[in-house]
Scaffold this motif. Structure first.
Motif, mmCIF file in Angstrom:
data_model
loop_
_atom_site.group_PDB
_atom_site.id
_atom_site.type_symbol
_atom_site.label_atom_id
_atom_site.label_comp_id
_atom_site.label_asym_id
_atom_site.label_seq_id
_atom_site.Cartn_x
_atom_site.Cartn_y
_atom_site.Cartn_z
ATOM 1 N N ILE A 165 31.351 -94.800 55.347
ATOM 2 C CA ILE A 165 31.212 -93.355 55.535
ATOM 3 C C ILE A 165 32.508 -92.766 56.068
ATOM 4 C CG2 ILE A 165 28.711 -93.467 55.927
ATOM 5 C CD1 ILE A 165 29.367 -93.075 58.960
ATOM 6 N N ARG A 166 32.626 -91.457 55.896
ATOM 7 C CA ARG A 166 33.720 -90.706 56.508
ATOM 8 C C ARG A 166 33.125 -89.420 57.071
ATOM 9 N NH1 ARG A 166 36.782 -89.080 50.925
ATOM 10 N NH2 ARG A 166 35.388 -87.381 50.359
ATOM 11 N N PHE A 167 33.693 -88.975 58.186
ATOM 12 C CA PHE A 167 33.212 -87.764 58.837
ATOM 13 C C PHE A 167 34.331 -87.205 59.694
ATOM 14 C CE2 PHE A 167 32.206 -91.353 61.490
ATOM 15 C CZ PHE A 167 32.496 -90.941 62.789
ATOM 16 N N LYS A 168 34.195 -85.942 60.069
ATOM 17 C CA LYS A 168 35.202 -85.288 60.902
ATOM 18 C C LYS A 168 34.619 -84.899 62.244
ATOM 19 C CE LYS A 168 38.588 -83.335 57.836
ATOM 20 N NZ LYS A 168 39.348 -82.136 57.505
ATOM 21 N N ILE A 169 35.453 -85.025 63.234
ATOM 22 C CA ILE A 169 35.181 -84.465 64.549
ATOM 23 C C ILE A 169 36.394 -83.609 64.853
ATOM 24 C CG2 ILE A 169 34.804 -84.902 66.991
ATOM 25 C CD1 ILE A 169 33.564 -87.586 66.196
ATOM 26 N N GLY A 170 36.189 -82.318 64.893
ATOM 27 C CA GLY A 170 37.318 -81.401 64.994
ATOM 28 C C GLY A 170 38.152 -81.524 63.730
ATOM 29 N N GLU A 171 39.436 -81.747 63.885
ATOM 30 C CA GLU A 171 40.340 -81.892 62.735
ATOM 31 C C GLU A 171 40.553 -83.344 62.331
ATOM 32 O OE1 GLU A 171 41.542 -79.318 60.897
ATOM 33 O OE2 GLU A 171 40.192 -78.166 62.179
ATOM 34 N N ARG A 172 40.051 -84.283 63.127
ATOM 35 C CA ARG A 172 40.300 -85.707 62.864
ATOM 36 C C ARG A 172 39.215 -86.305 61.964
ATOM 37 N NH1 ARG A 172 41.097 -90.673 67.091
ATOM 38 N NH2 ARG A 172 41.384 -92.238 65.479
ATOM 39 N N GLU A 173 39.660 -87.024 60.938
ATOM 40 C CA GLU A 173 38.716 -87.710 60.056
ATOM 41 C C GLU A 173 38.556 -89.156 60.508
ATOM 42 O OE1 GLU A 173 38.135 -87.303 55.548
ATOM 43 O OE2 GLU A 173 39.389 -89.100 55.754
ATOM 44 N N TYR A 174 37.319 -89.617 60.529
ATOM 45 C CA TYR A 174 36.985 -90.993 60.884
ATOM 46 C C TYR A 174 36.375 -91.674 59.672
ATOM 47 C CZ TYR A 174 37.483 -89.558 65.753
ATOM 48 O OH TYR A 174 37.976 -89.091 66.946
ATOM 49 N N ARG A 175 36.599 -92.984 59.568
ATOM 50 C CA ARG A 175 36.027 -93.802 58.499
ATOM 51 C C ARG A 175 35.540 -95.106 59.101
ATOM 52 N NH1 ARG A 175 38.111 -92.774 53.022
ATOM 53 N NH2 ARG A 175 39.181 -90.792 53.076
ATOM 54 N N CYS A 176 34.377 -95.549 58.654
ATOM 55 C CA CYS A 176 33.867 -96.834 59.120
ATOM 56 C C CYS A 176 32.773 -97.329 58.177
ATOM 57 C CB CYS A 176 33.318 -96.736 60.548
ATOM 58 S SG CYS A 176 31.861 -95.703 60.713
ATOM 59 N N TRP A 177 32.425 -98.604 58.349
ATOM 60 C CA TRP A 177 31.303 -99.224 57.654
ATOM 61 C C TRP A 177 30.168 -99.334 58.646
ATOM 62 C CZ3 TRP A 177 30.599 -100.776 52.620
ATOM 63 C CH2 TRP A 177 31.735 -100.823 51.796
ATOM 64 N N VAL A 178 28.943 -98.970 58.217
ATOM 65 C CA VAL A 178 27.743 -99.111 59.036
ATOM 66 C C VAL A 178 26.668 -99.799 58.207
ATOM 67 C CG1 VAL A 178 28.258 -97.089 60.475
ATOM 68 C CG2 VAL A 178 26.884 -96.814 58.405
ATOM 69 N N TRP A 179 25.662 -100.353 58.881
ATOM 70 C CA TRP A 179 24.554 -100.959 58.162
ATOM 71 C C TRP A 179 23.814 -99.892 57.372
ATOM 72 C CZ3 TRP A 179 25.238 -105.767 57.637
ATOM 73 C CH2 TRP A 179 25.716 -106.574 58.674
ATOM 74 N N ALA A 180 23.334 -100.235 56.196
ATOM 75 C CA ALA A 180 22.614 -99.288 55.328
ATOM 76 C C ALA A 180 21.405 -98.690 56.045
ATOM 77 C CB ALA A 180 22.200 -99.972 54.037
ATOM 78 N N SER A 181 20.759 -99.445 56.900
ATOM 79 C CA SER A 181 19.587 -98.948 57.622
ATOM 80 C C SER A 181 19.940 -97.870 58.650
ATOM 81 C CB SER A 181 18.854 -100.097 58.310
ATOM 82 O OG SER A 181 19.698 -100.718 59.253
ATOM 83 N N ALA A 182 21.231 -97.695 58.945
ATOM 84 C CA ALA A 182 21.676 -96.677 59.897
ATOM 85 C C ALA A 182 22.010 -95.365 59.196
ATOM 86 C CB ALA A 182 22.910 -97.171 60.660
ATOM 87 N N VAL A 183 21.781 -95.294 57.880
ATOM 88 C CA VAL A 183 22.174 -94.130 57.081
ATOM 89 C C VAL A 183 20.949 -93.508 56.421
ATOM 90 C CG1 VAL A 183 23.578 -93.369 55.124
ATOM 91 C CG2 VAL A 183 24.411 -95.184 56.624
ATOM 92 N N GLU A 184 20.905 -92.176 56.476
ATOM 93 C CA GLU A 184 19.845 -91.416 55.815
ATOM 94 C C GLU A 184 20.498 -90.459 54.816
ATOM 95 O OE1 GLU A 184 16.643 -87.903 56.913
ATOM 96 O OE2 GLU A 184 17.740 -88.881 58.518
ATOM 97 N N ALA A 185 20.093 -90.542 53.555
ATOM 98 C CA ALA A 185 20.626 -89.637 52.530
ATOM 99 C C ALA A 185 20.104 -88.223 52.788
ATOM 100 C CB ALA A 185 20.210 -90.114 51.154
ATOM 101 N N LEU A 186 20.945 -87.238 52.537
ATOM 102 C CA LEU A 186 20.565 -85.832 52.670
ATOM 103 C C LEU A 186 20.569 -85.200 51.287
ATOM 104 C CD1 LEU A 186 22.735 -84.859 55.759
ATOM 105 C CD2 LEU A 186 20.298 -85.432 55.723
ATOM 106 N N SER A 187 19.742 -84.199 51.103
ATOM 107 C CA SER A 187 19.757 -83.506 49.808
ATOM 108 C C SER A 187 21.038 -82.680 49.726
ATOM 109 C CB SER A 187 18.532 -82.631 49.659
ATOM 110 O OG SER A 187 18.420 -81.761 50.750
ATOM 111 N N GLU A 188 21.555 -82.579 48.540
ATOM 112 C CA GLU A 188 22.863 -81.905 48.369
ATOM 113 C C GLU A 188 22.750 -80.437 48.270
ATOM 114 O OE1 GLU A 188 25.623 -83.888 45.708
ATOM 115 O OE2 GLU A 188 24.209 -85.517 45.637
#
Length: 114
Positions: free
Chosen positions: A91-114
């Motif tokens: 996954i990738r996400f931003k906090i403020g202007e900084r972008e973060y990237r990491c791998w997480v377990w699939a069970s820690a992720v919930e898909a959102l409708s687009e």
């Protein structure tokens, strides 16, 4: 529990007139503090086993909500799923202007409708 992008722990009280704005500001401030206090954790090479399992790379990342850890502090963030295996999601996400990237377990992720 920390939630980014405007959601907060339901145990917190709210101001009815400005609740959305206040909740969003509190969540962003807390997320910024958590990110500053610890390093973002990611799955290890041994956990991922990328040389042994198939992975999918999406040219159009999907919106998700995912649990990540900064220095051991669990935090829920809104992110994009860029790549995945049967057991893990990049996954990738931003906090403020900084972008973060990491791998997480699939069970820690919930898909959102687009």
């Amino acid at each position: 529990m920390t939630i980014s992008d405007g959601e907060t722990d339901p145990a917190l009280g709210t101001n009815r007139r400005y609740s959305d704005s206040i909740d969003r500001d509190l969540a962003k401030a807390h997320l910024t503090r958590v990110a500053a206090a610890g390093q973002l954790e990611t799955l290890t090479t041994a956990e991922l086993q990328l040389d042994a399992v198939a992975r999918t790379v999406d040219p159009v990342p999907k919106p998700v909500r995912a649990w990540v850890r900064f220095g051991g502090e669990p935090t829920l963030v809104y992110a994009e799923a860029c790549m995945w295996t049967p057991r893990a999601v990049a996954i990738r996400f931003k906090i403020g202007e900084r972008e973060y990237r990491c791998w997480v377990w699939a069970s820690a992720v919930e898909a959102l409708s687009e």
